[in-house]
Design a protein around this motif. Sequence first.
Motif, mmCIF file in Angstrom:
data_model
loop_
_atom_site.group_PDB
_atom_site.id
_atom_site.type_symbol
_atom_site.label_atom_id
_atom_site.label_comp_id
_atom_site.label_asym_id
_atom_site.label_seq_id
_atom_site.Cartn_x
_atom_site.Cartn_y
_atom_site.Cartn_z
ATOM 1 N N VAL A 125 0.872 -1.095 0.033
ATOM 2 C CA VAL A 125 -0.054 -0.017 0.015
ATOM 3 C C VAL A 125 0.710 1.199 -0.028
ATOM 4 C CG1 VAL A 125 -1.458 1.306 1.347
ATOM 5 C CG2 VAL A 125 -1.913 -1.038 0.958
ATOM 6 N N ILE A 126 1.877 1.306 0.771
ATOM 7 C CA ILE A 126 2.740 2.406 0.943
ATOM 8 C C ILE A 126 3.383 2.788 -0.409
ATOM 9 C CG2 ILE A 126 4.955 3.346 1.852
ATOM 10 C CD1 ILE A 126 4.212 1.939 4.682
ATOM 11 N N PHE A 127 3.919 1.558 -1.168
ATOM 12 C CA PHE A 127 4.470 1.570 -2.512
ATOM 13 C C PHE A 127 3.477 2.081 -3.463
ATOM 14 C CE2 PHE A 127 5.780 -0.428 -6.398
ATOM 15 C CZ PHE A 127 7.136 0.245 -6.661
ATOM 16 N N SER A 128 2.303 1.821 -3.390
ATOM 17 C CA SER A 128 1.465 2.172 -4.290
ATOM 18 C C SER A 128 1.165 3.579 -4.257
ATOM 19 C CB SER A 128 -0.112 1.256 -4.272
ATOM 20 O OG SER A 128 0.454 0.168 -4.448
ATOM 21 N N MET A 129 0.865 3.970 -2.802
ATOM 22 C CA MET A 129 0.713 5.435 -2.632
ATOM 23 C C MET A 129 1.910 6.424 -2.991
ATOM 24 S SD MET A 129 -0.905 5.146 1.205
ATOM 25 C CE MET A 129 -0.953 7.076 1.422
ATOM 26 N N ILE A 130 3.248 6.024 -2.709
ATOM 27 C CA ILE A 130 4.347 6.743 -3.479
ATOM 28 C C ILE A 130 4.333 6.818 -4.798
ATOM 29 C CG2 ILE A 130 6.809 6.694 -3.651
ATOM 30 C CD1 ILE A 130 6.819 5.368 -0.797
ATOM 31 N N LEU A 131 3.990 5.707 -5.613
ATOM 32 C CA LEU A 131 3.824 5.642 -7.078
ATOM 33 C C LEU A 131 2.739 6.630 -7.597
ATOM 34 C CD1 LEU A 131 5.079 4.497 -9.515
ATOM 35 C CD2 LEU A 131 3.212 2.668 -9.343
ATOM 36 N N TYR A 132 1.622 6.426 -6.944
ATOM 37 C CA TYR A 132 0.458 7.320 -7.139
ATOM 38 C C TYR A 132 0.816 8.847 -7.133
ATOM 39 C CZ TYR A 132 -4.218 9.751 -6.967
ATOM 40 O OH TYR A 132 -5.089 10.633 -7.117
ATOM 41 N N ASN A 133 1.348 9.113 -5.786
ATOM 42 C CA ASN A 133 1.566 10.642 -5.618
ATOM 43 C C ASN A 133 2.745 11.079 -6.719
ATOM 44 O OD1 ASN A 133 -0.030 11.071 -3.478
ATOM 45 N ND2 ASN A 133 1.325 10.354 -1.975
ATOM 46 N N TYR A 134 3.569 10.176 -7.194
ATOM 47 C CA TYR A 134 4.435 10.632 -7.937
ATOM 48 C C TYR A 134 3.911 10.987 -9.539
ATOM 49 C CZ TYR A 134 8.509 10.091 -11.118
ATOM 50 O OH TYR A 134 9.705 10.494 -12.061
ATOM 51 N N VAL A 135 2.855 10.137 -9.601
ATOM 52 C CA VAL A 135 2.292 10.408 -11.014
ATOM 53 C C VAL A 135 1.255 11.679 -10.931
ATOM 54 C CG1 VAL A 135 0.314 9.492 -12.281
ATOM 55 C CG2 VAL A 135 2.143 8.015 -11.734
ATOM 56 N N VAL A 136 0.755 12.005 -9.889
ATOM 57 C CA VAL A 136 -0.085 13.130 -9.752
ATOM 58 C C VAL A 136 0.923 14.305 -9.475
ATOM 59 C CG1 VAL A 136 -1.396 14.374 -7.864
ATOM 60 C CG2 VAL A 136 -1.848 12.048 -8.494
ATOM 61 N N LEU A 137 2.160 14.236 -9.015
ATOM 62 C CA LEU A 137 3.328 15.358 -9.043
ATOM 63 C C LEU A 137 3.432 15.636 -10.361
ATOM 64 C CD1 LEU A 137 4.669 17.346 -7.084
ATOM 65 C CD2 LEU A 137 6.510 15.368 -7.045
ATOM 66 N N ASN A 138 3.691 14.603 -11.142
ATOM 67 C CA ASN A 138 4.158 14.845 -12.517
ATOM 68 C C ASN A 138 3.121 15.453 -13.391
ATOM 69 O OD1 ASN A 138 6.746 14.205 -12.390
ATOM 70 N ND2 ASN A 138 6.146 11.769 -13.043
ATOM 71 N N GLU A 139 1.786 15.229 -13.095
ATOM 72 C CA GLU A 139 0.637 15.799 -13.707
ATOM 73 C C GLU A 139 0.368 17.301 -13.329
ATOM 74 O OE1 GLU A 139 -2.878 13.643 -13.228
ATOM 75 O OE2 GLU A 139 -2.210 11.662 -14.254
ATOM 76 N N TYR A 140 0.669 17.483 -12.079
ATOM 77 C CA TYR A 140 0.595 18.992 -11.811
ATOM 78 C C TYR A 140 1.852 19.769 -12.307
ATOM 79 C CZ TYR A 140 -2.974 18.359 -8.588
ATOM 80 O OH TYR A 140 -4.336 17.915 -7.843
ATOM 81 N N ASN A 141 3.128 19.117 -12.554
ATOM 82 C CA ASN A 141 4.245 19.609 -13.049
ATOM 83 C C ASN A 141 3.967 20.039 -14.547
ATOM 84 O OD1 ASN A 141 5.851 20.075 -10.847
ATOM 85 N ND2 ASN A 141 6.867 18.258 -11.079
ATOM 86 N N ASP A 142 3.234 19.100 -15.276
ATOM 87 C CA ASP A 142 3.046 19.397 -16.716
ATOM 88 C C ASP A 142 1.964 20.742 -16.818
ATOM 89 O OD1 ASP A 142 4.704 17.583 -17.415
ATOM 90 O OD2 ASP A 142 2.942 15.933 -17.519
#
Length: 170
Positions: free
Chosen positions: A70-87
Amino acid sequence: MQNTNGLAYDLSLFDAQTAEQISYEEENQKNGGNNKVVRLSSGAADKLHKRKRNPVKIFGVSLLMVMVAVIFSMILYNYVVLNEYNDMILTANKTITDQDNLKAQYQLKIDRCLPANMVQDYAENKLNMTQANAAQKEFISLTDGDRGEVIRGDEKDSFLTGLKKIFHLG
């Protein structure tokens, strides 16, 4: 025992024995062979000492593995969201830069079409306007006693406060 040319050989003396087996045999011979201790081979010992599973330990390990996933999935999800916000931020910055460039281009066109000295000539000649001189400028000073008061208008008026305002009671 094997009999060759009249000679007898005990081949079991040449077998590789461990120190435990030798000490066991010596103890057994000293006690007159009445030793009740039974030695098992490693395969038989493994069967007897079969590992018993602890359900609490299994549950704890399973829970830990789920938490890590679950923690690994949350880190991965937050990384994807952060990249979308940066874009999105990069796109917005590009749009702002483009709009600033467009504004500068339009300002240059306006300045080219209607220079400031033309505006001043038009105001003086056609509209009979003049520039303000020092005699026309009047400065005012406020004393320390002057104050301003801000009245809040964001309060919700009830029926009674409305009546008070109408009759100037409060």
